[in-house]
Design a protein around this motif. Structure first.
Motif, short mmCIF file in Angstrom:
data_model
loop_
_atom_site.label_atom_id
_atom_site.label_comp_id
_atom_site.label_asym_id
_atom_site.label_seq_id
_atom_site.Cartn_x
_atom_site.Cartn_y
_atom_site.Cartn_z
N ASP A 279 0.83 -1.21 0.00
CA ASP A 279 0.00 0.00 0.00
C ASP A 279 0.86 1.26 0.00
N ALA A 280 1.93 1.25 0.79
CA ALA A 280 2.81 2.42 0.87
C ALA A 280 3.48 2.70 -0.47
N VAL A 281 3.92 1.64 -1.14
CA VAL A 281 4.60 1.80 -2.42
C VAL A 281 3.63 2.23 -3.52
N ARG A 282 2.47 1.59 -3.57
CA ARG A 282 1.53 1.88 -4.65
C ARG A 282 1.05 3.33 -4.62
N ALA A 283 0.93 3.89 -3.42
CA ALA A 283 0.47 5.28 -3.33
C ALA A 283 1.41 6.22 -4.08
N GLU A 284 2.69 5.88 -4.15
CA GLU A 284 3.68 6.73 -4.81
C GLU A 284 3.97 6.29 -6.24
N ILE A 285 3.93 4.99 -6.49
CA ILE A 285 4.41 4.45 -7.77
C ILE A 285 3.30 4.28 -8.80
N ASP A 286 2.07 4.01 -8.38
CA ASP A 286 0.98 3.86 -9.36
C ASP A 286 0.92 5.03 -10.35
N PRO A 287 1.00 6.28 -9.87
CA PRO A 287 0.95 7.41 -10.83
C PRO A 287 2.11 7.39 -11.82
N LEU A 288 3.29 6.94 -11.39
CA LEU A 288 4.44 6.86 -12.30
C LEU A 288 4.19 5.81 -13.38
N LEU A 289 3.62 4.67 -12.99
CA LEU A 289 3.32 3.63 -13.96
C LEU A 289 2.27 4.11 -14.96
N LYS A 290 1.24 4.78 -14.47
CA LYS A 290 0.20 5.28 -15.38
C LYS A 290 0.79 6.26 -16.39
N ALA A 291 1.69 7.13 -15.93
CA ALA A 291 2.29 8.11 -16.83
C ALA A 291 3.18 7.41 -17.87
N GLY A 292 3.94 6.42 -17.44
CA GLY A 292 4.80 5.70 -18.37
C GLY A 292 4.02 4.92 -19.41
N ILE A 293 2.93 4.30 -18.98
CA ILE A 293 2.09 3.54 -19.90
C ILE A 293 1.39 4.48 -20.89
N ALA A 294 0.99 5.66 -20.41
CA ALA A 294 0.36 6.65 -21.30
C ALA A 294 1.30 7.06 -22.42
N GLU A 295 2.58 7.18 -22.11
CA GLU A 295 3.56 7.54 -23.14
C GLU A 295 3.69 6.46 -24.22
N LYS A 296 3.28 5.24 -23.88
CA LYS A 296 3.33 4.13 -24.85
C LYS A 296 2.01 3.94 -25.59
N GLY A 297 1.07 4.88 -25.36
CA GLY A 297 -0.15 4.86 -26.15
C GLY A 297 -1.37 4.27 -25.49
N PHE A 298 -1.33 4.10 -24.16
CA PHE A 298 -2.46 3.49 -23.47
C PHE A 298 -2.89 4.31 -22.26
N GLN A 299 -4.19 4.47 -22.12
CA GLN A 299 -4.77 5.09 -20.94
C GLN A 299 -5.06 4.00 -19.92
N VAL A 300 -4.52 4.14 -18.71
CA VAL A 300 -4.78 3.17 -17.65
C VAL A 300 -6.08 3.54 -16.96
N LEU A 301 -7.02 2.61 -16.97
CA LEU A 301 -8.28 2.82 -16.25
C LEU A 301 -8.17 2.34 -14.81
N THR A 302 -7.50 1.20 -14.62
CA THR A 302 -7.34 0.68 -13.26
C THR A 302 -5.98 0.00 -13.10
N ILE A 303 -5.45 0.11 -11.91
CA ILE A 303 -4.39 -0.78 -11.43
C ILE A 303 -4.96 -1.37 -10.15
N SER A 304 -5.20 -2.65 -10.14
CA SER A 304 -5.82 -3.27 -8.96
C SER A 304 -5.01 -4.48 -8.50
N GLY A 305 -4.94 -4.63 -7.20
CA GLY A 305 -4.18 -5.73 -6.63
C GLY A 305 -4.90 -7.05 -6.81
#
Length: 327
Positions: A110-136
């Motif tokens: 939980d501690a890591v995802r609060a900080e890293i999920d936004p970074l993953l979403k931004a990186g994936i967006a740069e590759k042409g995809f909108q992230v709707l969910t990241i779920s455990g």
């Protein structure tokens, strides 16, 4: 003329011209994941007054991850529900949460995802995809038909890894194992025939796939943390109005939060159910666990050196992992 333009605008915004997103998933009918995704879709349809709809194709009917990605590129699908391993085809850092022995408990995740999920979403967006969910999805454990209490037992076994799963292959290879890659659909039969006798999965996943009818032992230390992504092709997402985009993101974000809670509950319940079925949980001592974690550290460095993960992302994640609470 103004009346004509007004009528045209009303016509184009009517449900007859709804934007429909086709989403492929391996999740079966009746799964909690699919129920929550349909709840999100219903909310989107209601709040957009029918302008945006989602249709799901469950159970792998659209093919494996490579096939789904190809169909998205061709416009036959607009999105998919993918694991980090599957999404790494377009964005390698998507697998970072799955590094072996990175987490010991949910609080660290939980501690890591609060900080890293936004970074993953931004990186994936740069590759042409909108992230709707990241779920455990939950913690995956090593399970076996035979006693499993050490790396030596692991080396003596026949270990399954998913096709194209770089982290799993590197993890077991680093531990001195020659893993056997198979598609998910072949695992149950392979457990029955003895082609494999060691697998990795979440407790809930092992029950859903009926693997628990063959499994007798569980190594009680989280091997890896599994997350699922729902992504849409940016081109398709860009075809809906900004106000509708905001509704989609809000509805799916709420669904992801509900899934996180449900997955944690399901795995706690599933662990108890496995014990009730006679599965033996082995808790390693500190020395044995340290040996497995050395393998995890080696895998991180191997993947960085091979360009399969960025050093910056690994460092960002590791820096956010809080110390585990003393037992």
């Amino acid at each position: 003329m103004r009346t004509l333009f007004a009528a045209l605008i009303l016509l184009l915004s009517s449900p007859l011209f709804a934007q429909s997103f086709k989403i492929a998933t391996l999740a079966p009918e009746g799964s909690s994941w699919l129920r929550e995704m349909r709840t999100a879709a219903d909310e989107v349809k209601l709040r957009t007054e029918g302008r945006v709809e989602f249709r799901y194709y469950p159970g792998g009917v659209m093919g494996d991850d490579a096939t789904v990605m190809r169909k998205i590129k061709l416009g036959q699908l607009q999105g998919g529900a993918l694991t980090g391993s599957e999404l790494s085809i377009v964005y390698p850092d998507a697998v970072v949460y799955g590094l072996p022995f990175l987490f010991e408990n949910q609080a660290q995740v939980d501690a890591v995802r609060a900080e890293i999920d936004p970074l993953l979403k931004a990186g994936i967006a740069e590759k042409g995809f909108q992230v709707l969910t990241i779920s455990g999805v939950g913690f995956a454990y090593v399970m076996s038909t035979e006693p499993l209490q050490s790396i030596e037992h692991l080396r003596a076994g026949k270990v399954w890894v998913p096709n194209n799963d770089v982290i799993s292959s590197r993890t077991f290879s680093s531990g001195g194992v020659s893993p056997i890659p198979l598609p998910l659909a072949d695992v149950f039969t392979s457990l029955q025939t003895g082609l494999i006798n060691i697998v990795g999965n979440t407790p809930a996943g092992s029950i859903a796939l009926q693997w628990h009818t063959r499994i007798k032992h569980l190594f009680d230390a989280p091997l890896t943390y599994v997350v699922g992504f729902v992504v849409l092709d940016n081109r398709a997402f860009g075809r809906i109005a900004e106000a509708d985009q905001a509704i989609v993101l809000d509805a799916f974000d709420k669904a992801a939060k509900r899934l996180d809670v449900e997955s944690q509950r399901a795995d706690i319940s599933a662990l108890a159910a496995l014990e009730g079925e006679g599965v033996v949980r082995f808790t390693p001592d500190a020395a044995e666990l340290a040996r497995w974690r050395e393998v995890g550290m080696a895998v991180r460095q191997q993947m960085i050196d091979a360009g399969e993960l960025s050093a910056a992302m690994v460092e960002a994640v590791v820096a956010k992992v809080p110390p585990a609470a003393a037992p």
